[in-house]
Design an enzyme around this catalytic site. Structure first.
Site, mmCIF file in Angstrom:
data_model
loop_
_atom_site.group_PDB
_atom_site.id
_atom_site.type_symbol
_atom_site.label_atom_id
_atom_site.label_comp_id
_atom_site.label_asym_id
_atom_site.label_seq_id
_atom_site.Cartn_x
_atom_site.Cartn_y
_atom_site.Cartn_z
ATOM 1 N N GLY A 172 0.889 -1.295 0.081
ATOM 2 C CA GLY A 172 -0.057 0.046 0.030
ATOM 3 C C GLY A 172 0.832 1.272 0.138
ATOM 4 O O GLY A 172 0.687 2.191 -0.695
ATOM 5 N N THR B 94 -0.697 -16.745 5.626
ATOM 6 C CA THR B 94 -1.083 -18.103 5.682
ATOM 7 C C THR B 94 -1.837 -18.369 7.087
ATOM 8 O O THR B 94 -1.520 -17.893 7.937
ATOM 9 C CB THR B 94 0.109 -18.890 5.470
ATOM 10 O OG1 THR B 94 0.733 -18.748 4.332
ATOM 11 C CG2 THR B 94 -0.384 -20.556 5.183
ATOM 12 N N PHE C 222 5.256 -19.174 -10.869
ATOM 13 C CA PHE C 222 6.338 -19.561 -11.800
ATOM 14 C C PHE C 222 7.507 -19.194 -11.584
ATOM 15 O O PHE C 222 8.754 -19.729 -11.763
ATOM 16 C CB PHE C 222 5.973 -18.913 -13.278
ATOM 17 C CG PHE C 222 5.117 -19.742 -14.020
ATOM 18 C CD1 PHE C 222 3.766 -20.557 -13.539
ATOM 19 C CD2 PHE C 222 5.515 -20.194 -15.345
ATOM 20 C CE1 PHE C 222 3.147 -21.327 -14.223
ATOM 21 C CE2 PHE C 222 4.672 -20.893 -16.008
ATOM 22 C CZ PHE C 222 3.552 -21.624 -15.634
ATOM 23 N N CYS D 8 5.484 -13.426 -0.344
ATOM 24 C CA CYS D 8 4.619 -13.830 -1.474
ATOM 25 C C CYS D 8 4.961 -15.207 -1.614
ATOM 26 O O CYS D 8 3.647 -15.833 -1.919
ATOM 27 C CB CYS D 8 4.599 -13.004 -2.734
ATOM 28 S SG CYS D 8 3.788 -11.312 -2.486
HETATM 29 C C1 UDX Z 1 7.734 -11.131 -5.623
HETATM 30 C C2 UDX Z 1 7.360 -10.772 -6.840
HETATM 31 O O1 UDX Z 1 8.541 -10.850 -7.634
HETATM 32 C C3 UDX Z 1 6.421 -9.807 -7.139
HETATM 33 O O2 UDX Z 1 6.088 -9.559 -8.368
HETATM 34 C C4 UDX Z 1 5.085 -9.879 -6.330
HETATM 35 O O3 UDX Z 1 4.301 -9.097 -6.553
HETATM 36 C C5 UDX Z 1 5.697 -10.202 -5.018
HETATM 37 O O4 UDX Z 1 6.572 -11.215 -4.626
HETATM 38 P P1 UDX Z 1 9.344 -10.092 -3.936
HETATM 39 O O5 UDX Z 1 8.770 -11.104 -2.719
HETATM 40 O O6 UDX Z 1 9.520 -8.712 -3.475
HETATM 41 O O7 UDX Z 1 8.498 -10.022 -5.084
HETATM 42 O O8 UDX Z 1 10.926 -10.339 -4.363
HETATM 43 P P2 UDX Z 1 11.501 -11.249 -5.597
HETATM 44 O O9 UDX Z 1 12.421 -10.341 -5.981
HETATM 45 O O10 UDX Z 1 10.662 -11.910 -6.552
HETATM 46 O O11 UDX Z 1 12.490 -12.382 -4.784
HETATM 47 C C6 UDX Z 1 11.826 -13.308 -3.956
HETATM 48 C C7 UDX Z 1 12.884 -14.244 -3.374
HETATM 49 O O12 UDX Z 1 13.354 -15.100 -4.316
HETATM 50 C C8 UDX Z 1 13.877 -13.526 -2.750
HETATM 51 O O13 UDX Z 1 14.312 -14.066 -1.419
HETATM 52 C C9 UDX Z 1 15.078 -13.518 -3.384
HETATM 53 O O14 UDX Z 1 16.152 -13.437 -2.748
HETATM 54 C C10 UDX Z 1 14.778 -14.984 -4.138
HETATM 55 N N1 UDX Z 1 15.448 -15.070 -5.324
HETATM 56 C C11 UDX Z 1 15.220 -14.263 -6.521
HETATM 57 C C12 UDX Z 1 16.703 -15.850 -5.650
HETATM 58 O O15 UDX Z 1 16.959 -16.738 -4.686
HETATM 59 N N2 UDX Z 1 16.970 -16.270 -7.065
HETATM 60 C C13 UDX Z 1 16.746 -15.403 -8.153
HETATM 61 O O16 UDX Z 1 17.126 -15.362 -9.151
HETATM 62 C C14 UDX Z 1 15.760 -14.411 -7.819
HETATM 63 P P1 ADP Z 2 1.882 -5.902 2.639
HETATM 64 O O1 ADP Z 2 3.305 -6.751 2.457
HETATM 65 O O2 ADP Z 2 0.803 -6.810 1.881
HETATM 66 O O3 ADP Z 2 1.952 -4.574 2.368
HETATM 67 P P2 ADP Z 2 2.057 -5.418 5.465
HETATM 68 O O4 ADP Z 2 2.099 -6.336 6.554
HETATM 69 O O5 ADP Z 2 3.443 -4.758 5.181
HETATM 70 O O6 ADP Z 2 1.620 -6.404 4.078
HETATM 71 O O7 ADP Z 2 0.857 -4.249 5.428
HETATM 72 C C1 ADP Z 2 -0.524 -4.433 5.522
HETATM 73 C C2 ADP Z 2 -0.859 -3.429 6.647
HETATM 74 O O8 ADP Z 2 -2.324 -3.690 6.718
HETATM 75 C C3 ADP Z 2 -0.394 -3.460 7.919
HETATM 76 O O9 ADP Z 2 0.227 -2.228 8.096
HETATM 77 C C4 ADP Z 2 -1.679 -3.687 9.061
HETATM 78 O O10 ADP Z 2 -1.570 -2.698 10.071
HETATM 79 C C5 ADP Z 2 -2.661 -3.150 7.976
HETATM 80 N N1 ADP Z 2 -4.001 -3.596 8.287
HETATM 81 C C6 ADP Z 2 -4.426 -4.920 8.547
HETATM 82 N N2 ADP Z 2 -5.871 -5.065 8.702
HETATM 83 C C7 ADP Z 2 -6.292 -3.769 8.751
HETATM 84 C C8 ADP Z 2 -7.645 -3.074 8.793
HETATM 85 N N3 ADP Z 2 -8.673 -3.962 9.148
HETATM 86 N N4 ADP Z 2 -7.740 -1.791 8.989
HETATM 87 C C9 ADP Z 2 -6.747 -1.119 8.635
HETATM 88 N N5 ADP Z 2 -5.417 -1.223 8.434
HETATM 89 C C10 ADP Z 2 -5.339 -2.832 8.294
#
Ligand code: UDX
Ligand code: ADP
Length: 465
Positions: A15, A95, A227, A277
């Protein structure tokens, strides 16, 4: 419909940066980000930009430009919902840790709470956008809640998954490969989709904005992450084979990456992927497949997670076996705790599991990470519930300086690929360590030959040395 006011619920890693960029690119729209977490909002409002709750390269500049102009951070959720023409839901969907689908399904309680609050507060028609990663068909649950309020307000629900990666969030948001918007095929639905398309066209070329039905949009997000994670697990599986056979995984990955059918990205062998993620989304996919009775599909994707667990385990096993099968009482220094470089996020970071394994062997650990704070590290360990918190604090210390962290250490383990690690005075580090001094490069970023010349005994993931 012309959007004048946007509200985003959830001021987190998704956000925060997403709304900051929308505000910067659309100065005619008032963007308010709300969160229940007061200290997080206070940090977003801090005049000292180094105190923003989320570290992302370039984010501070954007916040500085837009904050107070058309970007606001607040805890007054009801007011922001009431004022908004469009509401983004960007809360966390971890999760599930209980009940049906425990350990696999996404926990939608935060999403549901948001939907209920929107339903309660809204007096005019609104467009609600799912930004958080959600399992397929969540939109229908949100729709149900919103449509049964009895106050006659009409809602359109869109899915607009984020594809930003942490550490490059600003770049990814400014020039995305694509923006995906899913919506209803009714006339009203199509109009709502167009409204969101119009916001993005302020800075994203039209041909990069993809519109689909809502389920395709939700499933595309899970598929993209599955993927990507699969590529990491595939190359990590090869890294183990390389170590046994004398091949070097970096060379293999370069060779196959030049095949245009395969491509060069996401082929970096590592100690295991982390982040909020990958694991969550794949578990989600596995759960959905199981729900539909698709056991083979579920097993296929689950293997990506199992491989990742194996990679973390084998890294810590390697440390123990190399240090003459005992690390009890020995000091091991971690360089890096974040799940990847350029972020202070530690969710599902490989470092947590590796530390836990070594602490179970009674090692002493000193952690240095350029951006992760001490309390986060202890909280990550406590979350595992493997031992009591005092024991964690006795065995593991957090240091603010890499030279201090590695003093009298038996081994250094590189868990995050921070660029700064490459520029350290490794000779100085070596001189202050116990001999023989070991390095376990779990990210393959260091110049092993140069380190060996200094005297280090080196292990690099995916290569024989
Ligand atoms: C991921 C997706 O890339 C993004 O599009 C989605 O919206 C959210 O999840 P993020 O979790 O921020 O993004 O990081 P990413 O760059 O995808 O890396 C994920 C993990 O894989 C990291 O721990 C990274 O170090 C690892 N990684 C990535 C590897 O070990 N090797 C690689 O070649 C690439
Ligand atoms: P993401 O990586 O998906 O952005 P974060 O945990 O960094 O996840 O952010 C999610 C945010 O949403 C947290 O700061 C949390 O306090 C907020 N949040 C969760 N539930 C509510 C709610 N019902 N109203 C307002 N904020 C919320």
């Amino acid at each position: 419909m012309n959007i004048k006011t946007i509200c985003c619920i959830g001021a987190g890693y998704v956000g925060g940066p997403t709304m900051a960029v929308i505000a910067q690119k659309c100065p005619h729209i008032k963007v308010t980000i709300v969160d229940i977490n007061e200290s997080r909002i206070a940090a977003w409002n801090s005049s000292d930009l180094s105190k923003l709750p989320i570290f992302e390269p370039g984010l501070d500049k954007i916040v500085e430009e837009a904050r107070g102009r058309n970007l606001f951070f607040s805890t007054n959720i009801d007011k922001a919902i009431d004022e908004a023409d469009m509401i983004f839901i960007s809360v966390n969907t971890p999760t599930k840790t209980y009940g049906k689908g425990k350990g696999m399904a996404a926990d939608l309680k935060y999403i549901e709470l948001c939907a209920r609050q929107i339903a309660k507060v809204s007096k005019q028609n609104k467009i609600v956008v799912e930004k958080s990663t959600l399992p397929v068909r969540t939109a229908s649950a949100i729709k149900n809640i919103l449509e049964n309020t009895g106050n006659g307000v009409r809602f359109q629900i869109l899915s607009n998954p984020e594809f930003l990666a942490e550490g490059t969030a600003v770049e990814d948001l400014l020039s995305p490969d694509r923006v995906l918007i899913g919506g209803d095929s009714s006339e009203e639905g199509k109009k709502a989709v167009q409204v969101l398309v119009d916001i993005y066209t302020n800075w994203v070329p039209k041909e990069r904005i993809l519109t689909t039905n809502i389920w395709s949009s939700e499933l595309s997000k899970l598929t993209a992450n599955a993927f990507l994670a699969q590529r990491v697990s595939s190359i990590n599986a090869m890294s183990e084979l390389c170590e046994k056979s004398g091949a070097d995984v970096n060379e293999v990955s370069k060779a196959i990456g030049m095949d245009s059918r395969i491509g060069s990205k996401f082929l970096k062998a590592s100690v295991g992927f982390g982040g909020s993620c990958f694991q969550k989304d794949i578990l989600n996919l596995v759960y959905i497949a199981k729900t539909y009775g698709l056991e083979e599909v579920a097993d296929y994707w689950e293997q990506v997670i199992l491989m990742n667990e194996h990679q973390k385990q084998r890294f810590s096993d390697r440390i123990v076996s190399t240090l003459y099968n005992t690390v009890s009482g020995k000091k091991i220094t971690f360089f890096g705790w974040a799940f990847k470089k350029d972020t202070n996020d530690t969710r599902e970071s490989a470092a947590i599991k590796v530390a836990d394994n070594l602490l179970s062997e009674q090692a002493n650990i000193a952690v240095f990470d350029p951006k992760v704070v001490e309390e986060r590290i202890y909280a990550d360990l406590e979350h595992l519930n493997s031992r009591n918190p005092e024991e964690n604090r006795t065995l593991l210390k957090v240091e603010n300086d890499p030279y201090e962290a590695s003093k009298e250490s038996h081994a250094i383990a590189v868990l995050t690929e921070w660029d700064a690690f490459k520029t350290y005075d490794w000779k100085r580090i070596y001189n202050n360590m116990n001999k023989p001094a070991f390095i376990f490069d779990g990210r393959g970023i260091l110049d092993i030959k140069a380190l060996q010349k200094i005297g280090f005994v080196c292990y690099k993931i995916g290569s024989g040395s």
